[in-house]
Write an enzyme that holds these catalytic residues in place. Structure first.
Site, PDB file in Angstrom:
ATOM      1  N   LEU A  64     -32.370 -37.495 -32.010  1.00 23.63           N
ATOM      2  CA  LEU A  64     -31.743 -37.863 -30.487  1.00 23.63           C
ATOM      3  C   LEU A  64     -33.259 -38.254 -29.966  1.00 23.63           C
ATOM      4  O   LEU A  64     -34.504 -37.610 -30.047  1.00 23.63           O
ATOM      5  CB  LEU A  64     -31.530 -36.341 -29.695  1.00 23.63           C
ATOM      6  CG  LEU A  64     -31.242 -36.621 -28.455  1.00 23.63           C
ATOM      7  CD1 LEU A  64     -30.098 -37.362 -27.906  1.00 23.63           C
ATOM      8  CD2 LEU A  64     -31.160 -35.174 -27.628  1.00 23.63           C
ATOM      9  N   ASP A  65     -32.969 -39.363 -29.376  1.00 21.29           N
ATOM     10  CA  ASP A  65     -34.299 -40.290 -28.590  1.00 21.29           C
ATOM     11  C   ASP A  65     -35.268 -40.483 -29.618  1.00 21.29           C
ATOM     12  O   ASP A  65     -36.460 -40.641 -29.218  1.00 21.29           O
ATOM     13  CB  ASP A  65     -34.710 -39.167 -27.397  1.00 21.29           C
ATOM     14  CG  ASP A  65     -33.602 -39.075 -26.442  1.00 21.29           C
ATOM     15  OD1 ASP A  65     -32.683 -39.978 -26.298  1.00 21.29           O
ATOM     16  OD2 ASP A  65     -33.687 -37.989 -25.684  1.00 21.29           O
ATOM     17  N   GLU A  66     -35.072 -40.804 -30.874  1.00 21.02           N
ATOM     18  CA  GLU A  66     -36.170 -41.037 -31.725  1.00 21.02           C
ATOM     19  C   GLU A  66     -36.059 -42.177 -32.493  1.00 21.02           C
ATOM     20  O   GLU A  66     -36.856 -42.778 -33.368  1.00 21.02           O
ATOM     21  CB  GLU A  66     -36.112 -39.910 -32.950  1.00 21.02           C
ATOM     22  CG  GLU A  66     -36.489 -38.341 -32.452  1.00 21.02           C
ATOM     23  CD  GLU A  66     -38.136 -38.142 -32.285  1.00 21.02           C
ATOM     24  OE1 GLU A  66     -38.990 -39.304 -32.796  1.00 21.02           O
ATOM     25  OE2 GLU A  66     -38.558 -37.022 -32.033  1.00 21.02           O
ATOM     26  N   GLY A  77     -34.604 -35.802 -24.219  1.00 21.73           N
ATOM     27  CA  GLY A  77     -33.557 -35.118 -24.017  1.00 21.73           C
ATOM     28  C   GLY A  77     -33.198 -35.274 -22.329  1.00 21.73           C
ATOM     29  O   GLY A  77     -33.194 -36.176 -21.764  1.00 21.73           O
TER      30      GLY A  77
END
Length: 253
Positions: free
Chosen positions: A215-217, A189
């Site tokens: 998100l960001d995975e 994040g």
């Protein structure tokens, strides 16, 4: 699927076609039972890629392979997206200009005008697409129009500070990569350097990864780290991190 004889079949086939293997890497994933192989070869008898790919079908069928052939003389067309942090953009433009990054940058898209002059001076089309909460669907539709018109195969988020919609992530699955200013999975994040400073970490890093709806995975492509100390500030972390981000993104591409 992993089985005996795959490497032998491929190398024998290429030799019979008058091709010389110049690089080869393979990996047997014991967890999934899948075998992965990347081979670089040169045709020394003038046989074209179309014929080599067509006649390979029998081997591919025998081993139930998923395969792709690419001509290395044809550079991948890439769209860069950026907001107001330009260190990754400037680094990529420089590497591209000196020939160190073998891609074709066909457009730069930004939700701000900060880097319009820099991009235009490189003779690359610049597209300003403002994004707000109200116009996000319209803005993403415009971005997809630009990507399609340019023929781009890859979108690179070079510190593009907007979260893409689930719909766009799904539509462009496998074709968008991002640079995250943290050594994922730590500090996801916003403000990861501030999070790292508050936790007192001694290593900060950056991660190039595929963009997914989570998100960001997305799957990680490349990472690196830099050492920091308690004597440095969160602002120092940002400065050090920018160098790592630029290098990791270039390697990831």
């Amino acid at each position: 699927p992993s089985t005996r004889g795959i490497i032998a079949a491929i190398s024998t086939y290429l030799a019979a076609k008058g091709c010389n293997i110049t690089d080869s890497a393979q990996f047997d994933d014991l967890g999934t039972g899948q075998f992965f192989m990347r081979v670089v070869f040169a045709s020394e008898q003038g046989i074209g890629l179309d014929e080599i790919e067509r006649d390979f079908a029998e081997i591919a069928e025998r081993f139930a392979m998923q395969r792709q052939f690419h001509d290395m003389a044809q550079r991948m067309k890439v769209v860069l997206m950026v907001s107001r942090f330009g260190h990754c953009l400037n680094d990529l433009l420089y590497r591209w200009r000196i020939g160190a990054l073998p891609i074709d940058i066909v457009a730069v898209i930004s939700n701000h005008l900060d880097y319009q002059k820099v991009v235009v001076n490189h003779d690359i089309p610049f597209h300003h697409v403002p994004v707000t909460a109200a116009n996000k669907p319209v803005a993403e539709a415009r971005i997809l129009e630009i990507v399609e018109a340019s023929g781009a195969e890859l979108i690179v988020l070079a510190r593009y500070m907007q979260v893409l919609s689930d719909a766009m992530c799904t539509r462009m699955s496998g074709r968008i990569i991002n640079i995250h200013h943290s050594f994922l999975p730590s500090f996801k994040g916003a403000n990861p350097y501030k999070q790292a400073f508050e936790r007192g970490v001694k290593l900060i890093g950056a991660t190039a990864h595929y963009v997914t709806a989570d998100l960001d995975e997305g799957p990680i492509i490349e990472q690196d780290v830099a050492r920091v100390t308690h004597a440095q500030s969160a602002a120092d972390y940002v400065s050090i991190g920018r160098d790592v981000e630029a290098q990791v993104l270039a390697r990831g591409i």
